[in-house]
Design a protein around this motif. Structure first.
Motif, PDB file in Angstrom:
ATOM      1  N   LYS A   6      -7.626  -1.257  -0.712  1.00 33.24           N
ATOM      2  CA  LYS A   6      -7.065  -1.323   0.632  1.00 33.24           C
ATOM      3  C   LYS A   6      -7.689  -2.495   1.390  1.00 33.24           C
ATOM      4  CE  LYS A   6      -6.378   3.593   0.633  1.00 33.24           C
ATOM      5  NZ  LYS A   6      -5.007   3.945   0.791  1.00 33.24           N
ATOM      6  N   ILE A   7      -7.526  -3.675   0.835  1.00 34.98           N
ATOM      7  CA  ILE A   7      -8.054  -4.897   1.426  1.00 34.98           C
ATOM      8  C   ILE A   7      -6.881  -5.789   1.820  1.00 34.98           C
ATOM      9  CG2 ILE A   7      -9.415  -6.980   1.047  1.00 34.98           C
ATOM     10  CD1 ILE A   7     -11.017  -5.392  -1.030  1.00 34.98           C
ATOM     11  N   LYS A   8      -6.920  -6.289   3.022  1.00 32.32           N
ATOM     12  CA  LYS A   8      -5.886  -7.215   3.495  1.00 32.32           C
ATOM     13  C   LYS A   8      -6.564  -8.415   4.147  1.00 32.32           C
ATOM     14  CE  LYS A   8      -2.385  -4.573   2.492  1.00 32.32           C
ATOM     15  NZ  LYS A   8      -1.538  -4.879   1.376  1.00 32.32           N
ATOM     16  N   SER A   9      -5.913  -9.551   4.041  1.00 35.15           N
ATOM     17  CA  SER A   9      -6.451 -10.762   4.655  1.00 35.15           C
ATOM     18  C   SER A   9      -6.284 -10.688   6.168  1.00 35.15           C
ATOM     19  CB  SER A   9      -5.725 -12.001   4.122  1.00 35.15           C
ATOM     20  OG  SER A   9      -4.386 -12.000   4.593  1.00 35.15           O
ATOM     21  N   ILE A  10      -7.093 -11.425   6.862  1.00 35.78           N
ATOM     22  CA  ILE A  10      -7.015 -11.444   8.318  1.00 35.78           C
ATOM     23  C   ILE A  10      -5.667 -11.985   8.787  1.00 35.78           C
ATOM     24  CG2 ILE A  10      -8.098 -13.694   8.672  1.00 35.78           C
ATOM     25  CD1 ILE A  10      -9.621 -12.283  11.052  1.00 35.78           C
ATOM     26  N   SER A  11      -5.094 -12.928   8.058  1.00 35.17           N
ATOM     27  CA  SER A  11      -3.784 -13.451   8.444  1.00 35.17           C
ATOM     28  C   SER A  11      -2.704 -12.375   8.292  1.00 35.17           C
ATOM     29  CB  SER A  11      -3.425 -14.694   7.635  1.00 35.17           C
ATOM     30  OG  SER A  11      -3.443 -14.417   6.257  1.00 35.17           O
ATOM     31  N   TYR A  12      -2.810 -11.542   7.247  1.00 35.16           N
ATOM     32  CA  TYR A  12      -1.872 -10.434   7.082  1.00 35.16           C
ATOM     33  C   TYR A  12      -2.019  -9.446   8.236  1.00 35.16           C
ATOM     34  CZ  TYR A  12       0.515  -6.363   5.244  1.00 35.16           C
ATOM     35  OH  TYR A  12       1.362  -5.288   5.100  1.00 35.16           O
ATOM     36  N   VAL A  13      -3.256  -9.142   8.590  1.00 35.48           N
ATOM     37  CA  VAL A  13      -3.508  -8.199   9.686  1.00 35.48           C
ATOM     38  C   VAL A  13      -2.936  -8.733  10.995  1.00 35.48           C
ATOM     39  CG1 VAL A  13      -5.308  -7.061  11.064  1.00 35.48           C
ATOM     40  CG2 VAL A  13      -5.536  -7.182   8.571  1.00 35.48           C
ATOM     41  N   LYS A  14      -3.167 -10.003  11.276  1.00 38.53           N
ATOM     42  CA  LYS A  14      -2.641 -10.609  12.504  1.00 38.53           C
ATOM     43  C   LYS A  14      -1.117 -10.513  12.561  1.00 38.53           C
ATOM     44  CE  LYS A  14      -6.200 -14.124  13.203  1.00 38.53           C
ATOM     45  NZ  LYS A  14      -6.453 -15.580  13.202  1.00 38.53           N
ATOM     46  N   ALA A  15      -0.470 -10.722  11.440  1.00 42.44           N
ATOM     47  CA  ALA A  15       0.993 -10.735  11.406  1.00 42.44           C
ATOM     48  C   ALA A  15       1.609  -9.334  11.396  1.00 42.44           C
ATOM     49  CB  ALA A  15       1.471 -11.513  10.177  1.00 42.44           C
ATOM     50  N   ASN A  16       0.804  -8.314  11.095  1.00 42.40           N
ATOM     51  CA  ASN A  16       1.353  -6.966  10.918  1.00 42.40           C
ATOM     52  C   ASN A  16       0.567  -5.890  11.667  1.00 42.40           C
ATOM     53  OD1 ASN A  16       3.480  -7.452   8.687  1.00 42.40           O
ATOM     54  ND2 ASN A  16       1.658  -8.502   7.942  1.00 42.40           N
ATOM     55  N   VAL A  17       0.038  -6.239  12.816  1.00 46.09           N
ATOM     56  CA  VAL A  17      -0.850  -5.322  13.538  1.00 46.09           C
ATOM     57  C   VAL A  17      -0.190  -3.978  13.827  1.00 46.09           C
ATOM     58  CG1 VAL A  17      -2.132  -4.967  15.684  1.00 46.09           C
ATOM     59  CG2 VAL A  17      -2.214  -7.167  14.556  1.00 46.09           C
ATOM     60  N   ALA A  18       0.994  -3.970  14.392  1.00 46.54           N
ATOM     61  CA  ALA A  18       1.643  -2.707  14.763  1.00 46.54           C
ATOM     62  C   ALA A  18       1.855  -1.809  13.547  1.00 46.54           C
ATOM     63  CB  ALA A  18       2.959  -2.986  15.466  1.00 46.54           C
ATOM     64  N   GLU A  19       2.344  -2.382  12.452  1.00 49.19           N
ATOM     65  CA  GLU A  19       2.574  -1.616  11.226  1.00 49.19           C
ATOM     66  C   GLU A  19       1.259  -1.060  10.673  1.00 49.19           C
ATOM     67  OE1 GLU A  19       3.757  -2.566   6.630  1.00 49.19           O
ATOM     68  OE2 GLU A  19       4.686  -3.798   8.186  1.00 49.19           O
ATOM     69  N   ALA A  34     -10.375  -8.992   5.108  1.00 54.07           N
ATOM     70  CA  ALA A  34     -11.072 -10.098   4.447  1.00 54.07           C
ATOM     71  C   ALA A  34     -10.772 -11.415   5.163  1.00 54.07           C
ATOM     72  CB  ALA A  34     -10.647 -10.198   2.994  1.00 54.07           C
ATOM     73  N   GLN A  35     -11.788 -12.257   5.181  1.00 62.95           N
ATOM     74  CA  GLN A  35     -11.644 -13.610   5.724  1.00 62.95           C
ATOM     75  C   GLN A  35     -12.211 -14.571   4.689  1.00 62.95           C
ATOM     76  OE1 GLN A  35     -13.959 -14.454   9.248  1.00 62.95           O
ATOM     77  NE2 GLN A  35     -12.402 -15.862   9.990  1.00 62.95           N
ATOM     78  N   ASN A  36     -11.411 -15.549   4.307  1.00 61.40           N
ATOM     79  CA  ASN A  36     -11.816 -16.500   3.264  1.00 61.40           C
ATOM     80  C   ASN A  36     -12.243 -15.780   1.983  1.00 61.40           C
ATOM     81  OD1 ASN A  36     -11.357 -18.691   5.020  1.00 61.40           O
ATOM     82  ND2 ASN A  36     -13.399 -18.444   5.891  1.00 61.40           N
ATOM     83  N   GLY A  37     -11.522 -14.710   1.645  1.00 61.07           N
ATOM     84  CA  GLY A  37     -11.785 -13.981   0.412  1.00 61.07           C
ATOM     85  C   GLY A  37     -12.989 -13.064   0.439  1.00 61.07           C
ATOM     86  N   GLU A  38     -13.621 -12.910   1.577  1.00 59.42           N
ATOM     87  CA  GLU A  38     -14.811 -12.069   1.692  1.00 59.42           C
ATOM     88  C   GLU A  38     -14.571 -10.947   2.694  1.00 59.42           C
ATOM     89  OE1 GLU A  38     -19.441 -12.567   3.134  1.00 59.42           O
ATOM     90  OE2 GLU A  38     -18.326 -14.349   2.527  1.00 59.42           O
ATOM     91  N   ALA A  39     -14.955  -9.726   2.331  1.00 57.76           N
ATOM     92  CA  ALA A  39     -14.806  -8.589   3.239  1.00 57.76           C
ATOM     93  C   ALA A  39     -15.645  -8.823   4.490  1.00 57.76           C
ATOM     94  CB  ALA A  39     -15.238  -7.307   2.544  1.00 57.76           C
ATOM     95  N   LYS A  40     -15.006  -8.682   5.663  1.00 56.16           N
ATOM     96  CA  LYS A  40     -15.691  -8.962   6.929  1.00 56.16           C
ATOM     97  C   LYS A  40     -15.710  -7.787   7.889  1.00 56.16           C
ATOM     98  CE  LYS A  40     -16.781 -13.323   6.517  1.00 56.16           C
ATOM     99  NZ  LYS A  40     -18.093 -13.881   6.746  1.00 56.16           N
ATOM    100  N   ALA A  41     -14.706  -6.900   7.811  1.00 56.09           N
ATOM    101  CA  ALA A  41     -14.618  -5.817   8.784  1.00 56.09           C
ATOM    102  C   ALA A  41     -13.845  -4.649   8.186  1.00 56.09           C
ATOM    103  CB  ALA A  41     -13.921  -6.300  10.046  1.00 56.09           C
ATOM    104  N   VAL A  42     -13.970  -3.512   8.852  1.00 57.17           N
ATOM    105  CA  VAL A  42     -13.227  -2.322   8.467  1.00 57.17           C
ATOM    106  C   VAL A  42     -12.470  -1.826   9.683  1.00 57.17           C
ATOM    107  CG1 VAL A  42     -13.401   0.058   7.628  1.00 57.17           C
ATOM    108  CG2 VAL A  42     -14.961  -1.684   6.752  1.00 57.17           C
ATOM    109  N   LEU A  43     -11.186  -1.549   9.497  1.00 59.83           N
ATOM    110  CA  LEU A  43     -10.368  -0.955  10.549  1.00 59.83           C
ATOM    111  C   LEU A  43     -10.143   0.510  10.203  1.00 59.83           C
ATOM    112  CD1 LEU A  43      -7.555  -3.617  11.101  1.00 59.83           C
ATOM    113  CD2 LEU A  43      -9.535  -3.182  12.552  1.00 59.83           C
ATOM    114  N   GLN A  44     -10.258   1.374  11.207  1.00 57.42           N
ATOM    115  CA  GLN A  44      -9.955   2.781  10.977  1.00 57.42           C
ATOM    116  C   GLN A  44      -9.381   3.378  12.251  1.00 57.42           C
ATOM    117  OE1 GLN A  44     -14.543   4.069  11.227  1.00 57.42           O
ATOM    118  NE2 GLN A  44     -13.279   5.552  10.241  1.00 57.42           N
ATOM    119  N   ASP A  45      -8.694   4.501  12.094  1.00 54.73           N
ATOM    120  CA  ASP A  45      -8.090   5.143  13.253  1.00 54.73           C
ATOM    121  C   ASP A  45      -9.179   5.769  14.127  1.00 54.73           C
ATOM    122  OD1 ASP A  45      -7.804   8.443  12.666  1.00 54.73           O
ATOM    123  OD2 ASP A  45      -8.177   7.148  10.940  1.00 54.73           O
ATOM    124  N   VAL A  46      -8.862   5.962  15.384  1.00 55.00           N
ATOM    125  CA  VAL A  46      -9.836   6.444  16.358  1.00 55.00           C
ATOM    126  C   VAL A  46     -10.332   7.844  16.008  1.00 55.00           C
ATOM    127  CG1 VAL A  46     -10.155   7.079  18.777  1.00 55.00           C
ATOM    128  CG2 VAL A  46      -8.956   4.993  18.204  1.00 55.00           C
TER     129      VAL A  46
END
Length: 81
Positions: A6-19, A34-46
């Motif tokens: 369940k890894i997505k690039s930051i550009s994918y996240v930016k383009a698909n935030v609502a989904e 991931a940013q530049n191929g390296e895991a940078k952050a985790v998103l999770q529901d509140v």
């Protein structure tokens, strides 16, 4: 549990935030960003985040109580039946 699938690039996240936010809320599975191929952050529901924080607080309280018992600053109560 590994979330490496369940890894997505930051550009994918930016383009698909609502989904992504809808998916996070529905599945409650975290997403690694991931940013530049390296895991940078985790998103999770509140809700999952709040549950995790509550669990960590309870674990900290338990650890502190165990330390107090081990150092004899407190004693474990034993109930007789």
């Amino acid at each position: 549990m590994r979330h490496s699938t369940k890894i997505k690039s930051i550009s994918y996240v930016k383009a698909n935030v609502a989904e992504i936010l809808d998916q996070l809320t529905e599945s409650r599975d975290p997403l690694i960003v991931a940013q530049n191929g390296e895991a940078k952050a985790v998103l999770q529901d509140v809700r999952s985040y709040e549950e995790m924080r509550e669990t960590l607080a309870l674990l900290r309280i338990t650890a502190l109580a165990d330390e107090d018992i081990a150092s004899r600053r407190a004693y474990a109560c034993r109930r007789s039946r």
